[in-house]
Motif scaffolding. Structure first.
Motif, PDB file in Angstrom:
ATOM      1  N   VAL A   1       0.873  -1.177   0.000  1.00 38.96           N
ATOM      2  CA  VAL A   1       0.000   0.000   0.000  1.00 38.96           C
ATOM      3  C   VAL A   1       0.908   1.224   0.000  1.00 38.96           C
ATOM      4  O   VAL A   1       1.579   1.512   0.992  1.00 38.96           O
ATOM      5  N   ILE A   2       0.938   1.932  -1.132  1.00 40.97           N
ATOM      6  CA  ILE A   2       1.900   3.007  -1.358  1.00 40.97           C
ATOM      7  C   ILE A   2       1.302   4.383  -1.054  1.00 40.97           C
ATOM      8  O   ILE A   2       0.330   4.803  -1.697  1.00 40.97           O
ATOM      9  N   ASP A   3       1.868   5.057  -0.076  1.00 39.37           N
ATOM     10  CA  ASP A   3       1.634   6.489   0.191  1.00 39.37           C
ATOM     11  C   ASP A   3       0.179   6.893   0.398  1.00 39.37           C
ATOM     12  O   ASP A   3      -0.205   8.026   0.074  1.00 39.37           O
ATOM     13  N   VAL A   4      -0.629   6.021   0.934  1.00 38.20           N
ATOM     14  CA  VAL A   4      -2.014   6.409   1.236  1.00 38.20           C
ATOM     15  C   VAL A   4      -1.989   6.992   2.644  1.00 38.20           C
ATOM     16  O   VAL A   4      -2.225   6.308   3.630  1.00 38.20           O
TER      17      VAL A   4
ATOM     18  N   VAL B   1       3.755   1.708   2.701  1.00 36.98           N
ATOM     19  CA  VAL B   1       4.860   2.585   2.341  1.00 36.98           C
ATOM     20  C   VAL B   1       4.427   4.012   2.660  1.00 36.98           C
ATOM     21  O   VAL B   1       3.314   4.420   2.321  1.00 36.98           O
ATOM     22  N   GLN B   2       5.313   4.757   3.327  1.00 31.06           N
ATOM     23  CA  GLN B   2       5.038   6.153   3.651  1.00 31.06           C
ATOM     24  C   GLN B   2       6.085   7.029   3.008  1.00 31.06           C
ATOM     25  O   GLN B   2       7.283   6.779   3.123  1.00 31.06           O
ATOM     26  N   HIS B   3       5.614   8.096   2.364  1.00 31.66           N
ATOM     27  CA  HIS B   3       6.506   9.052   1.705  1.00 31.66           C
ATOM     28  C   HIS B   3       6.728  10.253   2.612  1.00 31.66           C
ATOM     29  O   HIS B   3       5.778  10.860   3.084  1.00 31.66           O
ATOM     30  N   ASP B   4       7.979  10.586   2.840  1.00 30.88           N
ATOM     31  CA  ASP B   4       8.338  11.814   3.558  1.00 30.88           C
ATOM     32  C   ASP B   4       8.683  12.860   2.507  1.00 30.88           C
ATOM     33  O   ASP B   4       9.707  12.761   1.843  1.00 30.88           O
ATOM     34  N   GLY B   5       7.795  13.832   2.353  1.00 29.01           N
ATOM     35  CA  GLY B   5       7.994  14.866   1.341  1.00 29.01           C
ATOM     36  C   GLY B   5       8.960  15.961   1.735  1.00 29.01           C
ATOM     37  O   GLY B   5       9.257  16.841   0.943  1.00 29.01           O
ATOM     38  N   GLY B   6       9.441  15.958   2.975  1.00 28.84           N
ATOM     39  CA  GLY B   6      10.384  16.968   3.422  1.00 28.84           C
ATOM     40  C   GLY B   6       9.694  18.198   3.996  1.00 28.84           C
ATOM     41  O   GLY B   6       8.466  18.293   4.041  1.00 28.84           O
TER      42      GLY B   6
ATOM     43  N   PRO C   1       2.949  18.401   2.512  1.00 31.16           N
ATOM     44  CA  PRO C   1       1.832  17.802   3.259  1.00 31.16           C
ATOM     45  C   PRO C   1       2.157  16.436   3.865  1.00 31.16           C
ATOM     46  O   PRO C   1       1.501  16.012   4.811  1.00 31.16           O
ATOM     47  N   LEU C   2       3.172  15.750   3.345  1.00 29.69           N
ATOM     48  CA  LEU C   2       3.565  14.444   3.876  1.00 29.69           C
ATOM     49  C   LEU C   2       4.860  14.525   4.685  1.00 29.69           C
ATOM     50  O   LEU C   2       5.580  13.535   4.828  1.00 29.69           O
ATOM     51  N   GLU C   3       5.140  15.681   5.223  1.00 32.55           N
ATOM     52  CA  GLU C   3       6.362  15.850   6.009  1.00 32.55           C
ATOM     53  C   GLU C   3       6.303  15.019   7.285  1.00 32.55           C
ATOM     54  O   GLU C   3       5.320  15.053   8.028  1.00 32.55           O
TER      55      GLU C   3
ATOM     56  N   TRP D   1       1.703  12.894   7.615  1.00 35.73           N
ATOM     57  CA  TRP D   1       2.616  11.771   7.434  1.00 35.73           C
ATOM     58  C   TRP D   1       1.936  10.438   7.726  1.00 35.73           C
ATOM     59  O   TRP D   1       2.238   9.413   7.123  1.00 35.73           O
ATOM     60  N   GLY D   2       0.987  10.402   8.620  1.00 29.84           N
ATOM     61  CA  GLY D   2       0.378   9.159   9.070  1.00 29.84           C
ATOM     62  C   GLY D   2      -0.360   8.411   7.974  1.00 29.84           C
ATOM     63  O   GLY D   2      -0.952   9.010   7.076  1.00 29.84           O
ATOM     64  N   VAL D   3      -0.341   7.079   8.070  1.00 31.09           N
ATOM     65  CA  VAL D   3      -1.102   6.254   7.135  1.00 31.09           C
ATOM     66  C   VAL D   3      -2.583   6.554   7.355  1.00 31.09           C
ATOM     67  O   VAL D   3      -3.052   6.639   8.492  1.00 31.09           O
TER      68      VAL D   3
END
Length: 182
Positions: free
Chosen positions: A8-11, A50-55, A59-61, A67-69
């Protein structure tokens, strides 16, 4: 025996934080992902979020709320999580090692965003020798100027289905059928 895993990618919460620009078919996609997660649990199929850290400022920092699933996925505290900073879930992560430890040969992919992280991870998985199944109605994205989200999803299902992945609806995916495809 080789087996399948559900990825499960970046949801993440941050992907649903824009009420004026929701993901295409977002709530239905969440529901289909949750159904796949439940079926994976029922069949003891490995499950990795999978969690994406956008920096900074994204919004996904990490570790901000975005950041949370997303809870609509069926995620539970303690589920396996791979953190990434690139569109490719394999790049600079331990995803491949985890899959090898689990004797996984088939990846069932779901998630966000279709044209970025889902596409990139699908292509990379194929190039690494995995059999890939893309849940055609369990990945999504946002509409762009001149290109609606549903068109992006359909386009990628067509392109990725021509050599990179087997395309199936979430309802048609039965994890045990993918054991030892290779």
């Amino acid at each position: 025996m080789s087996k399948a895993a559900l990825i499960v990618i970046d949801v993440q919460r941050g992907m649903f934080a824009f009420p004026d620009q929701p993901p295409h078919d977002g709530e239905a996609v969440l529901s289909r992902i949750a159904s796949l997660v439940a079926r994976a649990r029922e069949t003891s199929t490995p499950l990795i979020f999978v969690q994406h850290d956008g920096g900074a400022g994204h919004p996904l920092e990490k570790p901000n709320e975005g950041w949370g699933v997303h809870p609509g996925t069926g995620y539970r505290e303690g589920d396996a999580v791979v953190e990434k900073r690139n569109p490719d879930a394999f790049q600079n992560t331990d995803l491949q090692e985890r899959l090898a430890d689990l004797d996984v040969s088939t990846l069932v992919l779901t998630g966000m965003m279709t044209e970025y992280c889902v596409d990139t991870t699908c292509r990379r998985a194929f190039s690494l020798g995995y059999d890939v199944v893309l849940a055609s109605d369990a990945h999504t994205t946002f509409s762009k100027p001149g290109l609606a989200g549903d068109m992006i999803v359909r386009h990628h299902n067509e392109i990725l289905g021509n050599g990179f992945a087997k395309i199936e609806t979430a309802a048609d995916i039965e994890f045990k059928q993918y054991e030892a495809l290779q």
